[in-house]
Motif scaffolding. Structure first.
Motif, PDB file in Angstrom:
ATOM      1  N   GLN A  15     -25.773  18.358  20.142  1.00 46.94           N
ATOM      2  CA  GLN A  15     -25.129  17.054  20.042  1.00 46.94           C
ATOM      3  C   GLN A  15     -24.117  16.972  18.897  1.00 46.94           C
ATOM      4  O   GLN A  15     -23.098  16.285  19.022  1.00 46.94           O
ATOM      5  N   THR A  16     -24.395  17.662  17.812  1.00 45.22           N
ATOM      6  CA  THR A  16     -23.576  17.476  16.605  1.00 45.22           C
ATOM      7  C   THR A  16     -22.613  18.617  16.321  1.00 45.22           C
ATOM      8  O   THR A  16     -21.594  18.406  15.647  1.00 45.22           O
ATOM      9  N   GLU A  47     -38.153  22.869  27.043  1.00 45.57           N
ATOM     10  CA  GLU A  47     -38.225  21.618  26.283  1.00 45.57           C
ATOM     11  C   GLU A  47     -36.825  21.069  26.019  1.00 45.57           C
ATOM     12  O   GLU A  47     -36.599  19.855  26.047  1.00 45.57           O
ATOM     13  N   LEU A  48     -35.867  21.960  25.777  1.00 43.58           N
ATOM     14  CA  LEU A  48     -34.506  21.524  25.477  1.00 43.58           C
ATOM     15  C   LEU A  48     -33.859  20.873  26.692  1.00 43.58           C
ATOM     16  O   LEU A  48     -33.194  19.829  26.569  1.00 43.58           O
ATOM     17  N   LEU A  58     -33.103  29.983  14.634  1.00 44.60           N
ATOM     18  CA  LEU A  58     -34.129  28.959  14.692  1.00 44.60           C
ATOM     19  C   LEU A  58     -34.760  28.776  13.320  1.00 44.60           C
ATOM     20  O   LEU A  58     -34.764  29.693  12.485  1.00 44.60           O
ATOM     21  N   LEU A  59     -35.268  27.580  13.087  1.00 45.60           N
ATOM     22  CA  LEU A  59     -35.939  27.299  11.816  1.00 45.60           C
ATOM     23  C   LEU A  59     -37.053  28.323  11.595  1.00 45.60           C
ATOM     24  O   LEU A  59     -37.810  28.650  12.510  1.00 45.60           O
ATOM     25  N   ALA A 111     -36.892  23.043  20.018  1.00 47.64           N
ATOM     26  CA  ALA A 111     -36.058  22.346  21.005  1.00 47.64           C
ATOM     27  C   ALA A 111     -35.363  21.149  20.365  1.00 47.64           C
ATOM     28  O   ALA A 111     -34.180  20.882  20.651  1.00 47.64           O
ATOM     29  N   GLU A 112     -36.056  20.432  19.504  1.00 44.84           N
ATOM     30  CA  GLU A 112     -35.426  19.305  18.807  1.00 44.84           C
ATOM     31  C   GLU A 112     -34.298  19.794  17.898  1.00 44.84           C
ATOM     32  O   GLU A 112     -33.244  19.158  17.804  1.00 44.84           O
ATOM     33  N   GLN A 113     -34.514  20.923  17.241  1.00 51.41           N
ATOM     34  CA  GLN A 113     -33.464  21.507  16.400  1.00 51.41           C
ATOM     35  C   GLN A 113     -32.233  21.840  17.239  1.00 51.41           C
ATOM     36  O   GLN A 113     -31.097  21.510  16.864  1.00 51.41           O
TER      37      GLN A 113
END
Length: 307
Positions: free
Chosen positions: A102-103, A123-124, A75-76, A94-96
């Motif tokens: 996706q990528t 959140e994810l 995680l960041l 969660a955005e990370q």
């Protein structure tokens, strides 16, 4: 006895999210045509913690003969990912991970999340439900903690206190082997003997960069503390709750709760929840690795076969 699976281990890889460099590892069985759903591991936040938390689990997973690929990101603010001086919250992480799914992964996964990082998994799944086949909650927080809103003002005050010379001095002490051993015995492990050299060396190495303090202080400030009961009740994926027989809570709200009460509260809320208790306390994938792998493998296999 199952045969140990030969795996292909990637060197540390990186992707860019919001101009930050984020690290991860991938483990894949060699020459396997039936590997099942991949696992996405979410490591805990704490002094010296990163994706390295999962190394014992990963080794035992393949030693037992399971063939699922494993995606293990930092995680960041942790490990080999960038460590910006910011206040992190579950939505950020969660955005990370949403971007990572996706990528990089680009397929459905089973989330395995440790402890109080449960809000990140919640959140994810709100963002990327179609890529999450199921979830395993390893030692989730006490029910009174995960279902109570904390004051935004208190969070800000706590963050400002940590984000100060006093906080910096605390972190220098908190990353000493003496403190880490004492904290691990008091709060994390069921057996004092389980707090071994491998665990302590991992934490000391992980906390060497002082910039790692920002993620830890964000966690301690409580930016993850809110009422998630409504979100949990809306998760339709199968969820396995794994609790230690000696599970405890650092927070005062959860200190009176027994493991059986915690399990009952989670299973009473989750639409497709099941649970199991194992020997150990709060870091089961590390302290009770063999039992943890044995406990979750049938659940994951059931997801693979649509059971």
């Amino acid at each position: 006895m199952a045969n140990t699976v030969k795996i292909t281990i990637s060197p540390t890889q990186f992707y860019t999210w919001q101009n930050y460099r984020c690290a991860y590892e991938v483990y894949q069985p060699a020459n396997s045509t039936n590997e099942g759903l991949p696992l996405l591991l979410i490591h805990p936040i704490g002094v010296g913690l990163s994706r390295q938390f999962w190394q014992r689990f990963r080794s035992q997973w393949y030693r037992k003969g399971d063939q699922n690929s494993i995606y293990n990101p930092d995680l960041l603010g942790c490990g080999e990912s960038d460590m910006p001086h910011v206040a992190y919250n579950p939505q950020d992480w969660a955005e990370q991970l949403d971007y990572f799914l996706q990528t990089v992964v680009k397929k459905s996964v089973v989330i395995v999340v440790q402890g109080a990082l449960l809000p990140v998994a919640i959140e994810l799944v709100q963002r990327q439900s179609n890529l999450i086949a199921g979830m395993i909650l390893a030692g989730p927080p006490a029910w009174p903690v995960i279902t109570k809103n904390s004051s935004a003002l208190q969070q800000k005050i706590a963050w400002n206190l940590f984000n100060s010379p006093l906080g910096n001095a605390f972190y220098r002490y908190a990353r000493t082997k003496k403190f880490l051993r004492s904290f691990s015995i008091r709060q994390l492990f069921g057996s004092e003997n389980a707090v071994d050299k491998e665990w302590l060396d991992m934490l000391v190495a992980g906390a060497e960069n002082p910039e790692s303090r920002h993620a830890v202080f964000s966690f301690l400030a409580g930016f993850w503390r809110q009422d998630y009961s409504g979100y949990l009740a809306c998760i339709n994926q199968p969820i396995l709750v794994v609790l230690g027989e000696a599970a405890s809570s650092i927070s005062k709200e959860g200190k009176q709760e027994t493991p059986d009460e915690r399990m009952a509260d989670y299973l009473g809320c989750l639409p497709q929840g099941s649970g199991i208790k194992l020997p150990g306390r709060n870091v089961l994938p590390y302290e009770s690795t063999v039992q943890f792998v044995e406990a979750i493998a049938p659940f994951i296999a059931g997801l693979k076969t649509g059971a």
